[in-house]
Motif scaffolding. Structure first.
Motif, mmCIF file in Angstrom:
data_model
loop_
_atom_site.group_PDB
_atom_site.id
_atom_site.type_symbol
_atom_site.label_atom_id
_atom_site.label_comp_id
_atom_site.label_asym_id
_atom_site.label_seq_id
_atom_site.Cartn_x
_atom_site.Cartn_y
_atom_site.Cartn_z
ATOM 1 N N PHE A 173 0.835 -1.211 0.000
ATOM 2 C CA PHE A 173 0.000 0.000 0.000
ATOM 3 C C PHE A 173 0.869 1.260 0.000
ATOM 4 N N ALA A 174 2.051 1.203 0.642
ATOM 5 C CA ALA A 174 2.951 2.361 0.644
ATOM 6 C C ALA A 174 3.417 2.680 -0.771
ATOM 7 N N LEU A 175 3.790 1.648 -1.521
ATOM 8 C CA LEU A 175 4.251 1.863 -2.895
ATOM 9 C C LEU A 175 3.125 2.382 -3.793
ATOM 10 N N ILE A 176 1.930 1.812 -3.649
ATOM 11 C CA ILE A 176 0.796 2.256 -4.475
ATOM 12 C C ILE A 176 0.444 3.709 -4.146
ATOM 13 N N TRP A 177 0.418 4.043 -2.843
ATOM 14 C CA TRP A 177 0.119 5.426 -2.425
ATOM 15 C C TRP A 177 1.147 6.396 -2.988
ATOM 16 N N SER A 178 2.441 6.049 -2.884
ATOM 17 C CA SER A 178 3.492 6.926 -3.387
ATOM 18 C C SER A 178 3.387 7.094 -4.905
ATOM 19 N N TYR A 179 3.074 5.995 -5.611
ATOM 20 C CA TYR A 179 2.946 6.070 -7.070
ATOM 21 C C TYR A 179 1.774 6.991 -7.468
ATOM 22 N N LEU A 180 0.619 6.794 -6.818
ATOM 23 C CA LEU A 180 -0.558 7.607 -7.156
ATOM 24 C C LEU A 180 -0.282 9.090 -6.899
ATOM 25 N N GLN A 181 0.382 9.355 -5.776
ATOM 26 C CA GLN A 181 0.653 10.743 -5.411
ATOM 27 C C GLN A 181 1.638 11.400 -6.393
ATOM 28 N N VAL A 188 -3.472 13.381 -0.593
ATOM 29 C CA VAL A 188 -4.169 12.654 0.478
ATOM 30 C C VAL A 188 -5.443 13.398 0.894
ATOM 31 N N ALA A 189 -5.411 14.730 0.827
ATOM 32 C CA ALA A 189 -6.565 15.520 1.267
ATOM 33 C C ALA A 189 -7.719 15.512 0.265
ATOM 34 N N ASP A 190 -7.529 14.940 -0.929
ATOM 35 C CA ASP A 190 -8.561 14.976 -1.970
ATOM 36 C C ASP A 190 -9.657 13.930 -1.788
ATOM 37 N N MET A 191 -9.479 12.988 -0.855
ATOM 38 C CA MET A 191 -10.445 11.921 -0.588
ATOM 39 C C MET A 191 -10.692 11.060 -1.831
ATOM 40 N N GLY A 192 -9.637 10.785 -2.590
ATOM 41 C CA GLY A 192 -9.744 9.918 -3.763
ATOM 42 C C GLY A 192 -8.965 8.633 -3.552
ATOM 43 N N TRP A 193 -8.461 8.037 -4.692
ATOM 44 C CA TRP A 193 -7.707 6.796 -4.593
ATOM 45 C C TRP A 193 -6.446 6.964 -3.739
ATOM 46 N N THR A 194 -5.790 8.109 -3.870
ATOM 47 C CA THR A 194 -4.569 8.356 -3.079
ATOM 48 C C THR A 194 -4.883 8.305 -1.586
ATOM 49 N N THR A 195 -6.012 8.896 -1.213
ATOM 50 C CA THR A 195 -6.434 8.893 0.198
ATOM 51 C C THR A 195 -6.701 7.467 0.663
ATOM 52 N N LEU A 196 -7.393 6.694 -0.205
ATOM 53 C CA LEU A 196 -7.733 5.306 0.160
ATOM 54 C C LEU A 196 -6.474 4.488 0.443
ATOM 55 N N PHE A 197 -5.485 4.554 -0.464
ATOM 56 C CA PHE A 197 -4.294 3.723 -0.268
ATOM 57 C C PHE A 197 -3.406 4.262 0.850
ATOM 58 N N PHE A 198 -3.452 5.566 1.117
ATOM 59 C CA PHE A 198 -2.735 6.093 2.284
ATOM 60 C C PHE A 198 -3.375 5.554 3.568
ATOM 61 N N ALA A 199 -4.727 5.538 3.612
ATOM 62 C CA ALA A 199 -5.427 5.020 4.789
ATOM 63 C C ALA A 199 -5.137 3.527 4.987
ATOM 64 N N LEU A 200 -5.106 2.765 3.871
ATOM 65 C CA LEU A 200 -4.795 1.328 3.977
ATOM 66 C C LEU A 200 -3.355 1.117 4.447
ATOM 67 N N PHE A 201 -2.448 1.983 3.992
ATOM 68 C CA PHE A 201 -1.046 1.913 4.428
ATOM 69 C C PHE A 201 -0.946 2.140 5.942
ATOM 70 N N ILE A 202 -1.636 3.163 6.440
ATOM 71 C CA ILE A 202 -1.598 3.460 7.881
ATOM 72 C C ILE A 202 -2.255 2.337 8.683
ATOM 73 N N LEU A 203 -3.386 1.811 8.165
ATOM 74 C CA LEU A 203 -4.079 0.715 8.868
ATOM 75 C C LEU A 203 -3.180 -0.517 8.974
ATOM 76 N N SER A 204 -2.568 -0.919 7.850
ATOM 77 C CA SER A 204 -1.685 -2.097 7.858
ATOM 78 C C SER A 204 -0.501 -1.876 8.782
ATOM 79 N N ASN A 205 0.080 -0.669 8.725
ATOM 80 C CA ASN A 205 1.229 -0.343 9.562
ATOM 81 C C ASN A 205 0.866 -0.409 11.050
ATOM 82 N N THR A 206 -0.327 0.087 11.383
ATOM 83 C CA THR A 206 -0.769 0.065 12.780
ATOM 84 C C THR A 206 -0.984 -1.366 13.260
#
Length: 283
Positions: A173-181, A188-206
């Motif tokens: 999810f970190a790689l996908i988020w970085s690629y989309l961004q 991340v603030a746009d509430m789109g795909w970038t936001t989704l994969f950033f949230a999944l990255f944080i969830l998995s990391n937690t």
């Protein structure tokens, strides 16, 4: 993408203080989880009792200098090069995952705490995530023990899988988020795909850092201690309270254990561990 710090753009939505606080919280969770794991499994008590038993069976004393040499050997073999793995593929996979994790965590802390804004650190962050994915997915799909023989489907997850699954999803999810961004798909603030994969990255990391007590995470800290204890036990002759390794074709062994030639012949093959003889077959 590879030369860009993905956390820079996040500061528009999440302040640097909160990001740094999150990193500190994860470190605290790992420490608390490891302590709880030791208390729950009584690991320290087990090591102490096992060492006491081994000392009683020891045939000679191992001096400080020899123990220092053993400690150096543990660092060089079991920690830095994973030499305990007899299977070359498993060893390479483990090293890719281990060094990828170290690069990923160290570069994350370096970027968020602002110790360096050099593009090299962002490059190491992406390289670490890619190494984690390569080593982890190789292990998951081709190397891990044969779950099929245990009547378990390859896609069925159990509590023992928390560590590897959360580790892999974090890096993916970190790689996908970085690629989309970096590709301009949005912030991340746009509430789109970038936001989704950033949230999944944080969830998995937690999940990865908050489930130490129930996952395999703590083995990273116990493994060097266990390897050191095993080497000392071999050096002093205590052998961890285990029987010696016998040559099954030795007549003296036949005289001591008459059922060996009865069931296995006078020259039994050295079969070794099953995991080394038979490749995994998951599908």
């Amino acid at each position: 993408m590879f030369n860009t710090n993905p956390f820079d753009a996040v500061t528009a939505l999440i302040s640097t203080d909160i990001q740094q606080g999150y990193i500190i919280l994860m470190a605290i969770l790992v420490f608390v989880g490891t302590v709880l794991d030791m208390m729950h499994k009584k690991s320290a008590k087990y090591f102490a009792l096992d060492t006491e038993k081994n000392n009683k069976n020891a045939k000679r004393s191992v001096g400080t200098g020899e123990k220092a040499g053993i400690a150096i050997a543990v660092v060089a073999n079991e920690i830095l090069t994973s030499a305990e793995f007899c299977n070359t593929k498993r060893r390479i996979s483990h090293m890719l995952t281990m060094y990828g994790f170290i690069l990923f965590v160290a570069s994350t802390a370096t970027m968020i705490f602002g110790w360096s804004t050099d593009a090299l650190v962002a490059n190491l962050w992406h390289t670490g995530a890619l190494m984690l994915c390569l080593g982890g997915y190789w292990f998951w799909f081709f190397i891990r023990v044969d779950v099929n023989s245990e009547g378990v489907k390859w896609y069925q997850l159990r509590r023992a899988d928390i560590f590897i699954v959360s580790l892999l999803t974090t890096a993916t999810f970190a790689l996908i988020w970085s690629y989309l961004q970096s590709s301009g798909a949005g912030a991340v603030a746009d509430m789109g795909w970038t936001t989704l994969f950033f949230a999944l990255f944080i969830l998995s990391n937690t999940v990865l850092f908050s489930t130490v007590m129930w996952s395999k995470f703590a083995h990273m800290f116990f493994k060097p201690a266990a390897a050191f204890q095993k080497r000392v036990a071999h050096a002093d002759g205590g052998n961890l309270n285990l029987p010696a390794d016998y040559d099954l074709s030795d007549p003296a062994v036949h005289a001591r254990y008459p059922d060996v030639p009865m069931y296995m012949g006078k020259n039994p093959p050295n079969m070794g561990a099953g995991i080394r003889r038979e490749p995994a077959n998951h599908y």
